[in-house]
Write a protein that holds these residues in place. Structure first.
Motif, PDB file in Angstrom:
ATOM      1  N   VAL A  24       0.857  -1.181   0.000  1.00 47.74           N
ATOM      2  CA  VAL A  24       0.000   0.000   0.000  1.00 47.74           C
ATOM      3  C   VAL A  24       0.897   1.235   0.000  1.00 47.74           C
ATOM      4  CG1 VAL A  24      -1.777   1.301   1.233  1.00 47.74           C
ATOM      5  CG2 VAL A  24      -1.797  -1.209   1.284  1.00 47.74           C
ATOM      6  N   THR A  25       0.692   2.115  -0.960  1.00 50.79           N
ATOM      7  CA  THR A  25       1.455   3.362  -1.016  1.00 50.79           C
ATOM      8  C   THR A  25       0.656   4.458  -0.315  1.00 50.79           C
ATOM      9  OG1 THR A  25       2.490   2.755  -3.118  1.00 50.79           O
ATOM     10  CG2 THR A  25       2.518   5.083  -2.522  1.00 50.79           C
ATOM     11  N   THR A  26       1.296   5.146   0.597  1.00 52.48           N
ATOM     12  CA  THR A  26       0.623   6.214   1.334  1.00 52.48           C
ATOM     13  C   THR A  26       1.608   7.345   1.605  1.00 52.48           C
ATOM     14  OG1 THR A  26      -0.739   6.695   3.291  1.00 52.48           O
ATOM     15  CG2 THR A  26       1.154   5.278   3.623  1.00 52.48           C
ATOM     16  N   SER A  27       1.072   8.494   1.919  1.00 48.57           N
ATOM     17  CA  SER A  27       1.907   9.650   2.260  1.00 48.57           C
ATOM     18  C   SER A  27       1.298  10.358   3.462  1.00 48.57           C
ATOM     19  CB  SER A  27       2.023  10.607   1.069  1.00 48.57           C
ATOM     20  OG  SER A  27       0.753  11.102   0.687  1.00 48.57           O
ATOM     21  N   PHE A  28       2.151  11.039   4.195  1.00 54.99           N
ATOM     22  CA  PHE A  28       1.684  11.842   5.331  1.00 54.99           C
ATOM     23  C   PHE A  28       2.734  12.896   5.639  1.00 54.99           C
ATOM     24  CE2 PHE A  28       4.181   8.430   7.201  1.00 54.99           C
ATOM     25  CZ  PHE A  28       4.910   9.052   8.206  1.00 54.99           C
ATOM     26  N   TYR A  29       2.304  13.917   6.330  1.00 58.27           N
ATOM     27  CA  TYR A  29       3.233  14.942   6.790  1.00 58.27           C
ATOM     28  C   TYR A  29       2.675  15.566   8.057  1.00 58.27           C
ATOM     29  CZ  TYR A  29       0.056  18.655   5.325  1.00 58.27           C
ATOM     30  OH  TYR A  29      -1.030  19.485   5.216  1.00 58.27           O
ATOM     31  N   GLN A  30       3.534  16.199   8.812  1.00 59.92           N
ATOM     32  CA  GLN A  30       3.074  16.939   9.985  1.00 59.92           C
ATOM     33  C   GLN A  30       4.097  18.003  10.325  1.00 59.92           C
ATOM     34  OE1 GLN A  30       0.149  16.634  11.508  1.00 59.92           O
ATOM     35  NE2 GLN A  30       0.597  18.247  12.954  1.00 59.92           N
ATOM     36  N   TYR A  31       3.630  19.239  10.408  1.00 61.75           N
ATOM     37  CA  TYR A  31       4.488  20.299  10.937  1.00 61.75           C
ATOM     38  C   TYR A  31       4.472  20.182  12.458  1.00 61.75           C
ATOM     39  CZ  TYR A  31       4.649  22.427   6.310  1.00 61.75           C
ATOM     40  OH  TYR A  31       4.861  22.658   4.976  1.00 61.75           O
ATOM     41  N   ALA A  32       5.630  20.016  13.040  1.00 58.90           N
ATOM     42  CA  ALA A  32       5.747  19.853  14.493  1.00 58.90           C
ATOM     43  C   ALA A  32       7.177  20.200  14.893  1.00 58.90           C
ATOM     44  CB  ALA A  32       5.415  18.421  14.908  1.00 58.90           C
ATOM     45  N   LYS A  33       7.387  20.450  16.158  1.00 62.77           N
ATOM     46  CA  LYS A  33       8.721  20.789  16.638  1.00 62.77           C
ATOM     47  C   LYS A  33       9.431  19.512  17.095  1.00 62.77           C
ATOM     48  CE  LYS A  33       7.716  25.566  17.938  1.00 62.77           C
ATOM     49  NZ  LYS A  33       6.441  25.618  17.218  1.00 62.77           N
ATOM     50  N   ILE A  34      10.471  19.121  16.351  1.00 57.98           N
ATOM     51  CA  ILE A  34      11.265  17.941  16.688  1.00 57.98           C
ATOM     52  C   ILE A  34      12.617  18.429  17.217  1.00 57.98           C
ATOM     53  CG2 ILE A  34      12.352  15.852  15.816  1.00 57.98           C
ATOM     54  CD1 ILE A  34      10.178  15.675  13.709  1.00 57.98           C
ATOM     55  N   GLU A  35      12.872  18.182  18.493  1.00 56.24           N
ATOM     56  CA  GLU A  35      14.072  18.730  19.136  1.00 56.24           C
ATOM     57  C   GLU A  35      15.356  18.119  18.582  1.00 56.24           C
ATOM     58  OE1 GLU A  35      14.236  21.233  21.194  1.00 56.24           O
ATOM     59  OE2 GLU A  35      12.047  21.481  21.141  1.00 56.24           O
ATOM     60  N   ASP A  36      15.355  16.807  18.379  1.00 59.54           N
ATOM     61  CA  ASP A  36      16.559  16.110  17.908  1.00 59.54           C
ATOM     62  C   ASP A  36      16.196  15.293  16.671  1.00 59.54           C
ATOM     63  OD1 ASP A  36      18.819  14.576  17.471  1.00 59.54           O
ATOM     64  OD2 ASP A  36      19.201  14.203  19.600  1.00 59.54           O
ATOM     65  N   PRO A  37      16.226  15.897  15.487  1.00 54.51           N
ATOM     66  CA  PRO A  37      15.835  15.184  14.262  1.00 54.51           C
ATOM     67  C   PRO A  37      16.675  13.938  13.982  1.00 54.51           C
ATOM     68  CG  PRO A  37      15.933  17.539  13.872  1.00 54.51           C
ATOM     69  CD  PRO A  37      16.545  17.301  15.221  1.00 54.51           C
ATOM     70  N   ASN A  38      17.962  13.965  14.317  1.00 56.08           N
ATOM     71  CA  ASN A  38      18.821  12.809  14.047  1.00 56.08           C
ATOM     72  C   ASN A  38      18.426  11.609  14.901  1.00 56.08           C
ATOM     73  OD1 ASN A  38      21.058  13.671  12.080  1.00 56.08           O
ATOM     74  ND2 ASN A  38      21.069  15.345  13.568  1.00 56.08           N
ATOM     75  N   LEU A  39      18.148  11.835  16.171  1.00 55.63           N
ATOM     76  CA  LEU A  39      17.716  10.751  17.047  1.00 55.63           C
ATOM     77  C   LEU A  39      16.357  10.230  16.605  1.00 55.63           C
ATOM     78  CD1 LEU A  39      18.005   8.988  19.578  1.00 55.63           C
ATOM     79  CD2 LEU A  39      16.992  10.875  20.909  1.00 55.63           C
ATOM     80  N   PHE A  40      15.449  11.144  16.269  1.00 51.50           N
ATOM     81  CA  PHE A  40      14.119  10.757  15.804  1.00 51.50           C
ATOM     82  C   PHE A  40      14.228   9.924  14.534  1.00 51.50           C
ATOM     83  CE2 PHE A  40      10.338  11.439  13.208  1.00 51.50           C
ATOM     84  CZ  PHE A  40       9.318  11.157  14.104  1.00 51.50           C
TER      85      PHE A  40
END
Length: 344
Positions: A24-40
Motif C-alpha cells: 500500500v502506497t501512502t503519504s503523510f506529513y506533519q508540521y511539528a517541533k522535533i528537538e533532535d531530528p537525528n535521534l528521531f
C-alpha cells in the motif's frame, strides 16, 4: 543495527518484483517541533525497517514529510507505530489513488533543514498561522464562486498533466520560487477568497501561512491535497473537479485521476501525459513522451541522447564526467504567468 541500506539497487528491485504480497502506497506529513531530528530519524528507521516499509522520508526541526510503501499485512502495525508518536497520533494517511505497489524499493530517511524547501528566512514567519482547511465538499462549493481564485502550488511539470478546473499555475519548478511569485501575482487580489492546493497538502499548507504572513485575508487550503480530495470525492459521490493525472514523486511518476489527457508529448505534440526520464544517464531529463516516440527514440529525449545510448558503457561514463545536470525538467510555461489571472 545498521540504520541505512547496504544492499545494491538491482538486488532490491529484484526482491521487490519477487514479493508475493500486496503493498500500500501512502503519504503523510506533519508540521511539528522535533528537538533532535537525528535521534528521531534513527528510531523511526529501526521501527519501519522491521515492518518492511520502503519509501522516502524527510525529517527536520519543523516536522516530517513521508511517502512510503507498506506491506499490506503490516499496515495496521505501521499505523500503530506512527500513532505511538505523540505529534503523529491520529495523523491522516493519504492512500494512493492509482497504486501498483511498486512505488518504492528501498527505505530512505534523511534529516534536512526543512521538510519542504521554502526559502523563507523571515524569523517572524509562523506556521501556526495558516489558512483554513477545506475538505472535498467545501472545496467544490467554494470554487463554484466565480470570484474564488484557485492556485496550484505544485511545479509546472505537475500542473501540466493534471489540475483543478480554473486553477492558476505559478509557473516555476521550485516551491521556494513559487511563494514570492504567488504573492506578486495576487497582490491586487488580497480581499478575494484564495484557495491553494498541492499533491498531499504539505506545500499548500505552508503557502497558505505565507500568504497570510504577506497580508492576504481570506486564504484556504485543500486538506490532504489532491490525493485526499480524490478519495473523499469518490467515497461521497461528489463531482471530480480535478482533471487528468496527479504527478507523484516515486517510480510511478503519476496516478490517474480522470481519463482526461490534457497535455501533449514534448516530442511530437500528440496527446500524452506519461512522464519519463531520458534513458541517457548523462541527461536524465524529465519530460512527457508518448508510446510512439518512446519506441522511436528508445526512451530518450533526442536523437543526440539516443546515439549516446548505443555507445559502450566506458564511453558513456567518460561523457558523464563533470556534467552538472542541475534540475533537468522540460518547462514551456515561463511566459504564461499572468494570462489566466487577468481573466479573473
Amino acid at each position: 543495527m545498521v540504520l541505512h541500506n547496504r544492499v545494491s539497487a538491482d538486488l532490491l528491485k529484484k526482491q521487490l518484483a519477487a514479493e508475493s504480497f500486496r503493498r500500500v502506497t501512502t503519504s503523510f506529513y506533519q508540521y511539528a517541533k522535533i528537538e533532535d531530528p537525528n535521534l528521531f530519524r534513527d528510531q523511526l528507521y529501526a521501527q519501519l525497517f522491521a515492518l518492511g516499509v520502503f519509501g522516502r522520508i524527510y525529517v527536520a526541526h519543523e516536522g516530517i514529510n513521508a511517502q512510503v510503501s507498506i506491506p499490506e499485512h503490516n499496515f495496521e502495525a505501521f499505523r500503530s507505530c506512527l500513532y505511538a508518536i505523540s505529534f503523529l497520533n491520529g495523523i491522516r494517511l493519504n492512500i494512493a489513488v492509482d497504486d501498483d505497489g511498486k512505488s518504492f524499493w528501498v527505505l530512505k530517511i534523511k534529516v534536512r533543514d526543512k521538510i519542504v524547501a521554502d526559502g523563507i528566512e523571515d524569523p517572524t514567519f509562523d506556521m501556526d498561522n495558516k489558512g483554513k482547511y477545506l475538505d472535498a465538499r467545501a472545496f467544490n462549493e467554494l470554487t463554484e464562486d466565480p470570484d474564488t481564485i484557485v492556485v496550484d502550488m505544485r511545479n509546472h511539470y505537475e500542473y501540466e498533466v493534471g489540475h483543478f478546473e480554473q486553477a492558476i499555475e505559478v509557473p516555476s519548478d521550485t516551491f521556494r520560487e513559487q511563494l514570492p511569485m504567488a504573492v506578486d501575482m495576487l497582490q491586487d487580489k488580497k480581499d478575494k477568497n484564495i484557495v491553494m492546493y498541492c499533491t498531499g497538502g504539505i506545500r499548500c499548507e505552508k503557502a497558505s501561512a505565507y500568504m497570510l504572513h504577506n497580508g492576504f485575508k481570506n486564504v484556504f487550503h485543500l486538506e490532504g491535497g489532491i490525493i485526499e480530495y480524490t478519495n473523499k470525492a469518490k467515497e461521497q459521490g461528489l463531482p471530480l473537479k480535478f482533471k487528468g493525472k496527479n504527478f507523484v514523486f516515486d517510480d510511478r511518476l503519476g496516478e490517474r485521476i480522470t481519463e482526461d489527457v490534457i497535455s501533449q508529448c514534448h516530442q511530437c505534440g500528440k496527446p500524452s501525459d506519461t512522464h519519463t526520464n531520458c534513458k541517457n544517464d548523462g541527461c536524465h531529463l524529465l519530460f512527457i513522451q508518448c508510446d510512439e516516440c518512446a519506441a522511436k527514440y528508445e526512451g530518450c529525449c533526442s536523437t543526440e541522447c539516443q546515439s549516446v545510448l548505443h555507445l559502450p558503457e566506458e564511453e558513456r561514463a567518460e561523457l558523464r564526467k563533470g556534467i552538472d545536470k542541475g534540475q533537468m525538467i522540460f518547462n514551456k510555461s515561463k511566459q504564461r504567468i499572468r494570462r489566466r489571472l487577468n481573466e479573473k
